[in-house]
Design a protein around this motif. Sequence first.
Motif, PDB file in Angstrom:
ATOM      1  N   ASP A  22      27.941  64.760  60.354  1.00 10.81           N
ATOM      2  CA  ASP A  22      27.917  64.723  58.965  1.00 10.81           C
ATOM      3  C   ASP A  22      29.081  64.301  58.143  1.00 10.81           C
ATOM      4  O   ASP A  22      29.810  65.072  57.867  1.00 10.81           O
ATOM      5  N   ASP A  24      31.520  63.533  55.459  1.00 15.81           N
ATOM      6  CA  ASP A  24      31.312  64.154  54.146  1.00 15.81           C
ATOM      7  C   ASP A  24      31.642  63.284  53.081  1.00 15.81           C
ATOM      8  O   ASP A  24      31.265  63.595  52.025  1.00 15.81           O
ATOM      9  N   ARG A  25      32.473  62.130  53.192  1.00 16.42           N
ATOM     10  CA  ARG A  25      32.890  61.025  52.153  1.00 16.42           C
ATOM     11  C   ARG A  25      32.744  59.745  52.772  1.00 16.42           C
ATOM     12  O   ARG A  25      33.137  59.702  54.284  1.00 16.42           O
ATOM     13  N   PRO A  44      29.557  57.983  54.007  1.00 18.60           N
ATOM     14  CA  PRO A  44      29.095  59.190  54.057  1.00 18.60           C
ATOM     15  C   PRO A  44      27.493  59.647  54.548  1.00 18.60           C
ATOM     16  O   PRO A  44      26.816  58.432  54.453  1.00 18.60           O
TER      17      PRO A  44
END
Length: 67
Positions: A22, A24-25, A44
């Motif tokens: 996952d 994050d950005r 992301p």
Amino acid sequence: MITVNFHGFKLLVNKLNGVYVDVDRRYLNTQGGPSGFATINLQPGYQQLDGQQALDFVRYRHTDSDI
């Protein structure tokens, strides 16, 4: 505990057919080189990364350790 070098990390992730992360950005750096950070271009979101992408991601983060 398993100890691997960067090449071994990429091989291991590829043997597993990638890993799901996952992100994050947005991670973007197009100016790589021996004195700079590695190049990376990740959007992301939850996604499957191959060995090179996973290595770029774990090496590019600077807010925590790689352990």
